[in-house]
Scaffold this motif. Structure first.
Motif, PDB file in Angstrom:
ATOM      1  N   ASP A  35       0.333  -0.343 -18.164  1.00  0.00           N
ATOM      2  CA  ASP A  35       1.541  -0.902 -17.718  1.00  0.00           C
ATOM      3  C   ASP A  35       1.295  -0.784 -16.365  1.00  0.00           C
ATOM      4  OD1 ASP A  35       2.492  -1.638 -20.172  1.00  0.00           O
ATOM      5  OD2 ASP A  35       3.609   0.003 -20.304  1.00  0.00           O
ATOM      6  N   VAL A  88      -1.437  -3.187 -15.002  1.00  0.00           N
ATOM      7  CA  VAL A  88      -0.813  -4.550 -14.871  1.00  0.00           C
ATOM      8  C   VAL A  88      -0.001  -4.682 -13.653  1.00  0.00           C
ATOM      9  CG1 VAL A  88       0.185  -6.300 -16.082  1.00  0.00           C
ATOM     10  CG2 VAL A  88      -1.464  -4.903 -17.392  1.00  0.00           C
ATOM     11  N   ARG A  89       1.056  -3.884 -13.509  1.00  0.00           N
ATOM     12  CA  ARG A  89       1.922  -4.056 -12.523  1.00  0.00           C
ATOM     13  C   ARG A  89       1.232  -3.925 -11.158  1.00  0.00           C
ATOM     14  NH1 ARG A  89       3.482  -0.547  -9.268  1.00  0.00           N
ATOM     15  NH2 ARG A  89       2.806   1.420 -10.431  1.00  0.00           N
ATOM     16  N   MET A 108      -2.040  -4.984 -10.447  1.00  0.00           N
ATOM     17  CA  MET A 108      -2.737  -6.245 -10.326  1.00  0.00           C
ATOM     18  C   MET A 108      -1.654  -7.389 -10.069  1.00  0.00           C
ATOM     19  SD  MET A 108      -5.940  -5.790 -10.759  1.00  0.00           S
ATOM     20  CE  MET A 108      -6.447  -7.271 -10.930  1.00  0.00           C
ATOM     21  N   ARG A 109      -0.619  -7.384 -10.665  1.00  0.00           N
ATOM     22  CA  ARG A 109       0.357  -8.662 -10.323  1.00  0.00           C
ATOM     23  C   ARG A 109       1.176  -8.500  -8.906  1.00  0.00           C
ATOM     24  NH1 ARG A 109       3.687  -8.279 -16.104  1.00  0.00           N
ATOM     25  NH2 ARG A 109       2.254  -9.671 -17.102  1.00  0.00           N
ATOM     26  N   GLU A 110       0.986  -7.163  -8.445  1.00  0.00           N
ATOM     27  CA  GLU A 110       1.336  -6.998  -6.983  1.00  0.00           C
ATOM     28  C   GLU A 110       0.549  -7.479  -5.976  1.00  0.00           C
ATOM     29  OE1 GLU A 110       2.369  -3.103  -6.625  1.00  0.00           O
ATOM     30  OE2 GLU A 110       4.350  -3.084  -7.714  1.00  0.00           O
ATOM     31  N   GLY A 114      -1.473  -9.946  -6.537  1.00  0.00           N
ATOM     32  CA  GLY A 114      -1.459 -11.255  -6.653  1.00  0.00           C
ATOM     33  C   GLY A 114      -2.874 -11.745  -7.750  1.00  0.00           C
ATOM     34  N   PRO A 155      -4.883 -11.376 -11.624  1.00  0.00           N
ATOM     35  CA  PRO A 155      -4.764 -11.339 -13.160  1.00  0.00           C
ATOM     36  C   PRO A 155      -4.147  -9.977 -13.470  1.00  0.00           C
ATOM     37  CG  PRO A 155      -6.828 -11.357 -12.959  1.00  0.00           C
ATOM     38  CD  PRO A 155      -6.291 -11.447 -11.325  1.00  0.00           C
ATOM     39  N   PRO A 156      -3.330  -9.825 -14.636  1.00  0.00           N
ATOM     40  CA  PRO A 156      -2.902 -10.735 -15.471  1.00  0.00           C
ATOM     41  C   PRO A 156      -1.824 -11.517 -15.291  1.00  0.00           C
ATOM     42  CG  PRO A 156      -2.612  -8.645 -16.320  1.00  0.00           C
ATOM     43  CD  PRO A 156      -3.250  -8.484 -14.816  1.00  0.00           C
TER      44      PRO A 156
END
Length: 166
Positions: free
Chosen positions: A153, A156-157, A159-161, A163, A165-166
């Protein structure tokens, strides 16, 4: 924060026979051990060519890597031997210890090994086979071995921050 510069490294693709991939262990500037990377299979033909495998990788290390990597002293590298001409290709370089998997060895096994007589370990019988790395949930080893709950988790967080994937 986000890095100022991102580099994408691409490698030319070619089919590797997993039977001819090897993990090589270097301690204090000397090659001390080699083992097959695919611990989930026994390859009978490897047992017949053990001396040639070890000599080929020792020569590759001394001619192509020892001087270039002298600043590291201890490290692990993965190499592939193309059987048609016995040319060796460097796959990657990893830190010695830590999250790098020793595969057919345990880290304490290296204490008594010497670059004068590097040890080669191959799967020689079905009982010594180990699950392949892909069997550990199909996650990269460094992510799998983080060990804390929520590590995926967190990944993923982040990676999203950033910009991505995922």
């Amino acid at each position: 924060g986000r890095p100022e510069q991102v580099t994408l490294a691409l490698r030319k693709w070619f089919d590797l026979r997993s039977s001819l991939e090897f993990r090589c262990f270097v301690r204090e500037g000397g090659l001390i051990a080699v083992c097959q990377r695919d611990c989930s299979a026994k390859y009978d033909f490897l047992l017949e060519i053990q001396p040639l495998i070890l000599e080929t990788l020792k020569t590759f290390f001394s001619q192509e890597m020892q001087e270039k990597m002298a600043h590291l002293k201890s490290f692990v590298f993965d190499a592939y031997i193309r059987q048609s001409d016995w040319r060796v290709f460097l796959i990657d370089v990893n830190p010695y210890g830590g999250l790098t998997q020793p595969l057919l060895f345990q880290w304490p096994d290296f204490q008594d090994l010497s670059p004068d007589e590097p040890e080669l370990r191959l799967v020689s019988e079905a009982a010594s086979m180990r699950p392949g790395e892909a069997m550990y949930s199909r996650l990269p080893a460094d992510l799998r071995d983080v060990g804390s709950e929520g590590a995926i988790d967190d990944f993923v967080r982040v990676m999203r921050e950033m910009g991505g994937p995922p």
